[in-house]
Motif scaffolding. Structure first.
Motif, PDB file in Angstrom:
ATOM      1  N   ALA A 138      40.395  38.218  35.129  1.00 21.45           N
ATOM      2  CA  ALA A 138      39.287  37.678  34.338  1.00 21.45           C
ATOM      3  C   ALA A 138      38.382  36.773  35.163  1.00 21.45           C
ATOM      4  O   ALA A 138      37.180  36.671  34.894  1.00 21.45           O
ATOM      5  CB  ALA A 138      39.833  36.920  33.131  1.00 21.45           C
ATOM      6  N   SER A 139      38.943  36.119  36.165  1.00 20.81           N
ATOM      7  CA  SER A 139      38.168  35.178  36.981  1.00 20.81           C
ATOM      8  C   SER A 139      37.646  35.795  38.272  1.00 20.81           C
ATOM      9  O   SER A 139      37.075  35.103  39.105  1.00 20.81           O
ATOM     10  CB  SER A 139      39.033  33.958  37.322  1.00 20.81           C
ATOM     11  OG  SER A 139      40.177  34.342  38.085  1.00 20.81           O
ATOM     12  N   ALA A 140      37.788  37.119  38.422  1.00 18.65           N
ATOM     13  CA  ALA A 140      37.481  37.767  39.696  1.00 18.65           C
ATOM     14  C   ALA A 140      35.996  37.809  40.021  1.00 18.65           C
ATOM     15  O   ALA A 140      35.620  37.790  41.195  1.00 18.65           O
ATOM     16  CB  ALA A 140      38.054  39.183  39.712  1.00 18.65           C
ATOM     17  N   ILE A 144      31.968  40.436  35.503  1.00 14.03           N
ATOM     18  CA  ILE A 144      32.858  40.793  34.399  1.00 14.03           C
ATOM     19  C   ILE A 144      32.391  40.081  33.135  1.00 14.03           C
ATOM     20  O   ILE A 144      32.309  38.855  33.082  1.00 14.03           O
ATOM     21  CB  ILE A 144      34.311  40.407  34.693  1.00 14.03           C
ATOM     22  CG1 ILE A 144      34.830  41.172  35.912  1.00 14.03           C
ATOM     23  CG2 ILE A 144      35.198  40.697  33.481  1.00 14.03           C
ATOM     24  CD1 ILE A 144      36.202  40.720  36.365  1.00 14.03           C
ATOM     25  N   THR A 145      32.077  40.851  32.125  1.00 14.31           N
ATOM     26  CA  THR A 145      31.643  40.279  30.846  1.00 14.31           C
ATOM     27  C   THR A 145      32.621  40.559  29.718  1.00 14.31           C
ATOM     28  O   THR A 145      32.657  39.820  28.736  1.00 14.31           O
ATOM     29  CB  THR A 145      30.265  40.840  30.438  1.00 14.31           C
ATOM     30  OG1 THR A 145      30.332  42.270  30.395  1.00 14.31           O
ATOM     31  CG2 THR A 145      29.188  40.405  31.428  1.00 14.31           C
ATOM     32  N   VAL A 146      33.401  41.645  29.841  1.00 12.98           N
ATOM     33  CA  VAL A 146      34.246  42.091  28.729  1.00 12.98           C
ATOM     34  C   VAL A 146      35.614  42.520  29.246  1.00 12.98           C
ATOM     35  O   VAL A 146      35.714  43.194  30.279  1.00 12.98           O
ATOM     36  CB  VAL A 146      33.583  43.268  27.977  1.00 12.98           C
ATOM     37  CG1 VAL A 146      34.537  43.868  26.953  1.00 12.98           C
ATOM     38  CG2 VAL A 146      32.288  42.819  27.301  1.00 12.98           C
ATOM     39  N   GLN A 172      47.807  36.781  25.317  1.00 12.16           N
ATOM     40  CA  GLN A 172      47.604  36.373  26.708  1.00 12.16           C
ATOM     41  C   GLN A 172      46.203  36.743  27.184  1.00 12.16           C
ATOM     42  O   GLN A 172      45.533  35.969  27.879  1.00 12.16           O
ATOM     43  CB  GLN A 172      48.649  37.035  27.612  1.00 12.16           C
ATOM     44  CG  GLN A 172      50.047  36.443  27.507  1.00 12.16           C
ATOM     45  CD  GLN A 172      50.086  35.004  28.005  1.00 12.16           C
ATOM     46  OE1 GLN A 172      49.737  34.707  29.138  1.00 12.16           O
ATOM     47  NE2 GLN A 172      50.514  34.111  27.133  1.00 12.16           N
ATOM     48  N   CYS A 173      45.764  37.917  26.806  1.00  6.41           N
ATOM     49  CA  CYS A 173      44.444  38.370  27.235  1.00  6.41           C
ATOM     50  C   CYS A 173      43.322  37.642  26.490  1.00  6.41           C
ATOM     51  O   CYS A 173      42.266  37.352  27.075  1.00  6.41           O
ATOM     52  CB  CYS A 173      44.334  39.878  27.058  1.00  6.41           C
ATOM     53  SG  CYS A 173      45.426  40.792  28.194  1.00  6.41           S
ATOM     54  N   VAL A 174      43.532  37.331  25.221  1.00  8.12           N
ATOM     55  CA  VAL A 174      42.549  36.530  24.487  1.00  8.12           C
ATOM     56  C   VAL A 174      42.413  35.150  25.132  1.00  8.12           C
ATOM     57  O   VAL A 174      41.301  34.628  25.304  1.00  8.12           O
ATOM     58  CB  VAL A 174      42.935  36.412  22.999  1.00  8.12           C
ATOM     59  CG1 VAL A 174      42.055  35.385  22.287  1.00  8.12           C
ATOM     60  CG2 VAL A 174      42.806  37.769  22.309  1.00  8.12           C
ATOM     61  N   TYR A 180      37.766  32.011  30.583  1.00 12.74           N
ATOM     62  CA  TYR A 180      36.757  32.399  31.578  1.00 12.74           C
ATOM     63  C   TYR A 180      35.469  32.925  30.933  1.00 12.74           C
ATOM     64  O   TYR A 180      34.659  33.554  31.601  1.00 12.74           O
ATOM     65  CB  TYR A 180      37.347  33.421  32.547  1.00 12.74           C
ATOM     66  CG  TYR A 180      38.491  32.833  33.343  1.00 12.74           C
ATOM     67  CD1 TYR A 180      38.258  31.928  34.374  1.00 12.74           C
ATOM     68  CD2 TYR A 180      39.819  33.136  33.027  1.00 12.74           C
ATOM     69  CE1 TYR A 180      39.306  31.361  35.084  1.00 12.74           C
ATOM     70  CE2 TYR A 180      40.873  32.567  33.734  1.00 12.74           C
ATOM     71  CZ  TYR A 180      40.610  31.690  34.758  1.00 12.74           C
ATOM     72  OH  TYR A 180      41.659  31.125  35.451  1.00 12.74           O
ATOM     73  N   ASN A 181      35.300  32.639  29.654  1.00 11.53           N
ATOM     74  CA  ASN A 181      34.054  32.932  28.949  1.00 11.53           C
ATOM     75  C   ASN A 181      33.696  34.408  28.969  1.00 11.53           C
ATOM     76  O   ASN A 181      32.571  34.799  29.284  1.00 11.53           O
ATOM     77  CB  ASN A 181      32.899  32.102  29.533  1.00 11.53           C
ATOM     78  CG  ASN A 181      31.688  32.065  28.611  1.00 11.53           C
ATOM     79  OD1 ASN A 181      31.820  32.152  27.394  1.00 11.53           O
ATOM     80  ND2 ASN A 181      30.521  31.941  29.196  1.00 11.53           N
ATOM     81  N   LYS A 182      34.671  35.241  28.626  1.00 15.33           N
ATOM     82  CA  LYS A 182      34.452  36.681  28.509  1.00 15.33           C
ATOM     83  C   LYS A 182      34.592  37.095  27.051  1.00 15.33           C
ATOM     84  O   LYS A 182      35.269  36.437  26.261  1.00 15.33           O
ATOM     85  CB  LYS A 182      35.464  37.473  29.348  1.00 15.33           C
ATOM     86  CG  LYS A 182      35.679  36.966  30.763  1.00 15.33           C
ATOM     87  CD  LYS A 182      34.435  37.004  31.624  1.00 15.33           C
ATOM     88  CE  LYS A 182      34.744  36.509  33.031  1.00 15.33           C
ATOM     89  NZ  LYS A 182      33.510  36.430  33.870  1.00 15.33           N
ATOM     90  N   GLU A 183      33.981  38.217  26.704  1.00 16.16           N
ATOM     91  CA  GLU A 183      34.244  38.839  25.415  1.00 16.16           C
ATOM     92  C   GLU A 183      35.523  39.667  25.541  1.00 16.16           C
ATOM     93  O   GLU A 183      35.878  40.115  26.646  1.00 16.16           O
ATOM     94  CB  GLU A 183      33.087  39.748  25.021  1.00 16.16           C
ATOM     95  CG  GLU A 183      31.786  39.030  24.754  1.00 16.16           C
ATOM     96  CD  GLU A 183      31.676  38.558  23.322  1.00 16.16           C
ATOM     97  OE1 GLU A 183      31.571  39.397  22.415  1.00 16.16           O
ATOM     98  OE2 GLU A 183      31.707  37.328  23.122  1.00 16.16           O
TER      99      GLU A 183
END
Length: 287
Positions: A138-140, A144-146, A172-174, A180-183
């Motif tokens: 998620a932080s890569a 990455i938006t979603v 965990q994924c939520v 990291y401010n993703k949808e």
């Protein structure tokens, strides 16, 4: 506040020309034009060309267009990503992401191929290793938006026979998405004959924190849009909260009671988010 609605995200097989055309008329917030699971090996190259032509032709209106590539360890993955980079689509969907290195390799390919800075990357989490490494994934990259859950493959890998066995992985994924401010999108529901089961799963997904639902059939669009969109009650309450908050601020108060419930600044932020999404959904419906 500027995030676009992704209540309903419909997978469409890239090898099916009729489906690509029909997608232009469907009430989906986002479309994932698929080059991976739904396309047989003998049709991969033709499907890629067909999807590129469809995106170039346009006509999809407000719908967000994402193209799912084959994995980089396949013989088609690199060529898929190079084509997607210049396709005019809104983003690339990467299947079966398990670590940061895979994301970085795909983004390097996008950049080398000349993808615009606005092109998004969606990462699919479909394996135990993907869940285990979700923080690094998620932080890569800011591209990455979603995060999209691939619950069918994940269930198989985990050997679970009921959705309850996925709850730890889903949460965990939520958590990573919010950190990291993703949808984040819930996985697909396979039983097309169980409408109530689908709706119940959507409601559970919303309670778990998902922003929307990935779908396999147009018949699932209406329920997903309803469950994951702000209801009339949500909108009315948000408006009441904001109005009461403005009065409280004028009186120098930091809290207010609305309908018997204590409301603070964080609740007002959420109310404004609801109204912003409602406005965007309403704007979509006029296009």
């Amino acid at each position: 506040m500027t995030t676009r609605p992704r209540r309903s995200v419909l997978y469409m097989p890239g090898s099916n020309q009729r489906a690509l055309e029909k997608a232009r008329t469907l009430p989906a917030d986002s479309l994932v034009l698929d080059l991976e699971d739904s396309v047989g090996p003998e049709k991969k190259v033709a499907a890629r060309d067909q999807v590129m032509a469809a995106v170039s032709a346009g006509g999809y209106g407000y719908r967000e267009i994402i193209i799912r590539a084959n994995s980089l360890d396949s013989e088609w993955g690199e060529d898929d990503i190079r084509a997607i980079a210049l396709s005019g689509a809104d983003g690339l969907c990467l299947p079966k992401v398990e670590n940061q290195a895979q994301v970085e390799a795909a983004i390097n390919l996008l950049n080398d191929a000349g993808a615009p800075a606005s092109m998004q990357v969606w990462v699919m989490i479909e394996t135990p290793l993907g869940v285990t490494n979700i923080q690094q994934i998620a932080s890569a990259s800011a591209r990455i938006t979603v995060i999209a859950m691939g619950t069918t493959d994940l269930s198989k890998e985990l050997r679970v026979t009921d959705r309850i066995g996925l709850l730890y992985s889903l949460s965990q994924c939520v958590l990573a998405a919010r950190a990291y401010n993703k949808e984040i999108l819930d996985g697909v529901y396979l039983d097309l004959h169980n409408d109530q089961g689908f709706t119940d799963t959507c409601v559970q997904g919303k309670h778990l924190g998902f922003d929307g639902k990935t779908l396999i059939h147009p018949k699932q669009l209406a329920a997903a849009n309803q469950v994951f969109g702000p209801s009339a009650n949500d909108i009315e309450r948000a408006e009441n909260m904001i109005a009461a908050w403005k009065l409280a601020e004028a009186e120098g108060k930091g809290v207010v009671v609305v309908d018997g419930k204590l409301v603070e600044a964080m609740h007002i932020d959420e109310a404004r988010r609801h109204l912003a999404r409602a406005e965007k959904i309403a704007a979509q419906q006029t296009k």
